[in-house]
Motif scaffolding. Structure first.
Motif, PDB file in Angstrom:
ATOM      1  N   SER A 182      -1.184  -6.650 117.198  1.00 15.18           N
ATOM      2  CA  SER A 182      -0.110  -7.225 116.346  1.00 15.18           C
ATOM      3  C   SER A 182      -0.413  -8.760 116.185  1.00 15.18           C
ATOM      4  O   SER A 182      -0.209  -9.460 115.081  1.00 15.18           O
ATOM      5  CB  SER A 182       1.267  -7.021 117.126  1.00 15.18           C
ATOM      6  N   GLU A 355       2.284  -1.331 109.165  1.00 15.12           N
ATOM      7  CA  GLU A 355       3.455  -1.464 109.723  1.00 15.12           C
ATOM      8  C   GLU A 355       4.493  -0.417 109.385  1.00 15.12           C
ATOM      9  O   GLU A 355       4.561  -0.148 108.181  1.00 15.12           O
ATOM     10  CB  GLU A 355       3.792  -2.955 109.430  1.00 15.12           C
ATOM     11  N   TYR A 356       5.358  -0.582 110.477  1.00 13.25           N
ATOM     12  CA  TYR A 356       6.408   0.517 110.510  1.00 13.25           C
ATOM     13  C   TYR A 356       7.541   0.116 111.428  1.00 13.25           C
ATOM     14  O   TYR A 356       7.295  -0.231 112.449  1.00 13.25           O
ATOM     15  CB  TYR A 356       6.111   2.022 110.533  1.00 13.25           C
ATOM     16  N   GLN A 357       8.832   0.494 110.912  1.00 11.39           N
ATOM     17  CA  GLN A 357       9.840  -0.100 111.857  1.00 11.39           C
ATOM     18  C   GLN A 357      10.830   1.259 111.787  1.00 11.39           C
ATOM     19  O   GLN A 357      11.137   1.920 110.559  1.00 11.39           O
ATOM     20  CB  GLN A 357      10.702  -1.178 111.256  1.00 11.39           C
ATOM     21  N   ILE A 359      14.687   2.565 112.598  1.00  7.52           N
ATOM     22  CA  ILE A 359      16.176   2.303 112.901  1.00  7.52           C
ATOM     23  C   ILE A 359      17.042   3.522 112.991  1.00  7.52           C
ATOM     24  O   ILE A 359      16.924   4.227 112.190  1.00  7.52           O
ATOM     25  CB  ILE A 359      16.441   1.274 111.882  1.00  7.52           C
ATOM     26  N   LYS A 372      11.409   2.116 107.925  1.00  9.81           N
ATOM     27  CA  LYS A 372      10.950   1.186 106.851  1.00  9.81           C
ATOM     28  C   LYS A 372       9.213   0.998 106.878  1.00  9.81           C
ATOM     29  O   LYS A 372       9.021   0.841 108.060  1.00  9.81           O
ATOM     30  CB  LYS A 372      11.578  -0.338 107.270  1.00  9.81           C
ATOM     31  N   LEU A 413       8.163  -6.583 107.022  1.00  9.76           N
ATOM     32  CA  LEU A 413       8.562  -5.942 108.322  1.00  9.76           C
ATOM     33  C   LEU A 413       8.245  -7.313 109.075  1.00  9.76           C
ATOM     34  O   LEU A 413       7.159  -8.114 108.981  1.00  9.76           O
ATOM     35  CB  LEU A 413       7.917  -4.841 108.537  1.00  9.76           C
ATOM     36  N   SER A 420       4.365  -5.187 119.423  1.00  9.83           N
ATOM     37  CA  SER A 420       5.403  -4.972 118.267  1.00  9.83           C
ATOM     38  C   SER A 420       6.517  -4.041 118.865  1.00  9.83           C
ATOM     39  O   SER A 420       6.107  -3.090 119.726  1.00  9.83           O
ATOM     40  CB  SER A 420       4.604  -4.178 117.254  1.00  9.83           C
ATOM     41  N   LYS A 421       7.644  -4.347 118.490  1.00  7.06           N
ATOM     42  CA  LYS A 421       8.718  -3.421 118.738  1.00  7.06           C
ATOM     43  C   LYS A 421       8.815  -2.481 117.571  1.00  7.06           C
ATOM     44  O   LYS A 421       9.465  -2.843 116.523  1.00  7.06           O
ATOM     45  CB  LYS A 421       9.991  -4.293 118.952  1.00  7.06           C
ATOM     46  N   ARG A 422       8.663  -1.134 117.842  1.00  9.20           N
ATOM     47  CA  ARG A 422       8.677  -0.325 116.448  1.00  9.20           C
ATOM     48  C   ARG A 422      10.023   0.357 116.330  1.00  9.20           C
ATOM     49  O   ARG A 422      10.472   0.953 115.415  1.00  9.20           O
ATOM     50  CB  ARG A 422       7.758   0.829 116.824  1.00  9.20           C
ATOM     51  N   ILE A 424      14.373   0.333 116.698  1.00 10.97           N
ATOM     52  CA  ILE A 424      15.511  -0.315 117.091  1.00 10.97           C
ATOM     53  C   ILE A 424      16.582   0.877 117.083  1.00 10.97           C
ATOM     54  O   ILE A 424      16.888   1.468 116.124  1.00 10.97           O
ATOM     55  CB  ILE A 424      15.751  -1.426 115.795  1.00 10.97           C
TER      56      ILE A 424
END
Ligand code: AMP
Ligand code: ZN
Length: 429
Positions: A182, A355-357, A359, A372, A413, A420-422, A424
């Protein structure tokens, strides 16, 4: 290949070292630690019972909970006067994990890290920019010790402070970067923003640790910074720190230091060893750790052993990259999901970045997952709707759940200097 730090043991020799080390460790822990004595007694084991590697399976497991319950000196098996240092890891819940080191433990660790630099093909001319945390954590000091012992030049910058990192890249011309993937991405994107090209900096290699990363993430960093090789470096505070092994230049798995610890892969449900090559939880037993030896310590990390001999010729056995942690798993509409599985699906879409997140929310008692992702450079917004649908379908096929996909601009992002916190999770229990 002749190595200075990496020993050339045959499989047989490693086995012999492991048997002797296992016997010594059990005796040492039994005699040195009340906790271990009790744990072994409860399992009906005395040190004399350990005769072969097969006896490993009769030993009781230890866990992070044992570390916390015996805070602040869990597993301590030497008199406190022999402890020369402690390190700590925050862990996710409750009390910190504190691990103690004797001078011999520091020597072992330093040697493990020097082996890593050697396997990465560095030499004494190399300059190593260390961009991981210093202080209580094992990361900074581990890389530093190993780098100096190996004989390369350490540039101990720590994470963060992008401006200084960039200045050092240009002025001191480090050839190797040690960071999380990261942090490397953040730095690479900054290099790109400034319009620098790889010739203006001298980085050739990078060692990425502390978190899982995808091939896509690596490739992006490699391309922007013009790197020849990047290497995955695993490690954990309980097992000295970073540097429990390293990928070699064949990039076909991670050689781990089997003369320093025994690696077992178990099924986390049945606690039985899995068959060779299968994925399971990594369990480690140290062979020469003095202050805080580990006996069948459940790491919660998931990986698999890689059978066969590596094309590089090194006989040290290999494990796959760490695929995730069993505690990373979240339950969504009754389905167990690992972020790594989502990352694997995303890997196939070249229209999106690395990158991805994820939620997670709950509305009227129903779970909802929003994913995302970022549009890659040069990809038109016009395809957003279609692309989102395609990604959602691919995820549905793999995970059997519905995921809403949102495509955002590249760089939107969060980026981080650390891990990284993927995921939430905003659902209330
Ligand atoms: P710490 O408790 O801060 O020492 O962190 C150790 C944990 O970080 C390990 O148990 C892994 O879950 C994770 N970790 C460390 N190195 C890697 C790596 N190369 N790939 C994936 N995860 C890693
Ligand atoms: Zn190899």
């Amino acid at each position: 290949m002749k190595y200075r730090f990496i020993p050339h043991y045959t499989e047989e020799e490693i086995k012999e070292i492991q048997i002797q080390g296992l016997k010594n460790t059990i005796k040492h822990a039994y005699n040195g630690s009340e906790f271990y004595k009790q744990r072994l007694k409860d399992a009906g084991i005395t040190p004399e019972d350990i005769r072969s590697l097969d006896d490993l399976k009769y030993l009781p497991f230890t866990t992070a909970d044992d570390l916390r319950e015996n805070y602040p000196f869990p597993f301590l098996s030497v008199p406190q006067k022999d402890v020369v240092r402690i390190h700590s890891s925050s862990g996710t819940t409750g009390k910190r994990k504190v691990l103690a080191y004797t001078q011999n433990d520091i020597e072992t660790w330093k040697n493990m890290m020097a082996r890593c630099f050697e396997l990465a093909g560095l030499n004494e001319e190399d300059r190593v920019q260390i961009a991981v945390g210093y202080g209580l954590w094992t990361a900074g000091v581990g890389f530093q010790l190993g780098c100096e012992h190996f004989g390369a030049m350490a540039l101990p910058l720590g994470p963060g402070n992008l401006k200084m990192h960039l200045q050092f890249l240009l002025d001191l011309r480090p050839t190797c970067l040690c960071s999380t993937a990261s942090m490397a991405l953040l730095l690479a994107e900054e290099v790109q923003k400034l319009g620098l090209n790889p010739d203006e900096i001298s980085l050739k290699k990078a060692l990425f640790g502390a978190e899982p990363h995808t091939p896509k993430m690596r490739k992006r960093v490699e391309e922007i910074l013009g790197l020849e090789h990047t290497f995955d470096i695993p490690g954990m505070t309980e097992l000295y720190g970073p540097g429990t092994g390293l990928e070699c230049m064949a990039h076909m798995g991670i050689h781990y230091w089997a003369d320093i610890f025994i690696l077992e892969i178990i099924n986390p449900e049945t606690l039985e060893p899995v068959s060779d090559g299968e994925i399971g939880e990594m369990v480690v037993t140290t062979l020469k750790k003095e202050a805080s030896p580990l006996i069948r310590y459940r790491t919660r990390d998931l990986s698999r052993k890689i059978p066969g001999v590596c094309p590089c010729g090194l006989k040290m056995p290999r494990h796959d990259k760490i695929l995730g942690r069993s505690d990373d798993m979240f339950i969504f509409r009754g389905v167990n999901i690992y972020p790594g599985t989502i990352a694997e699906v995303l890997e196939k879409f070249k229209e999106i970045s690395s990158e991805y997140q994820i939620i997670l929310t709950r509305k009227n008692g129903v779970d909802h997952m929003l994913l995302k992702v970022e549009r890659s450079k040069g990809v038109s917004k016009d395809i957003d709707a279609n692309l989102a649908k395609e990604i959602s379908n691919a995820l549905r096929k793999q995970l059997l759940v519905r995921v809403e996909v949102e495509i955002v601009d590249l760089g939107k992002l969060p980026r981080t200097f650390g891990k990284s916190k993927r995921v939430i999770d905003e659902r209330e229990d």
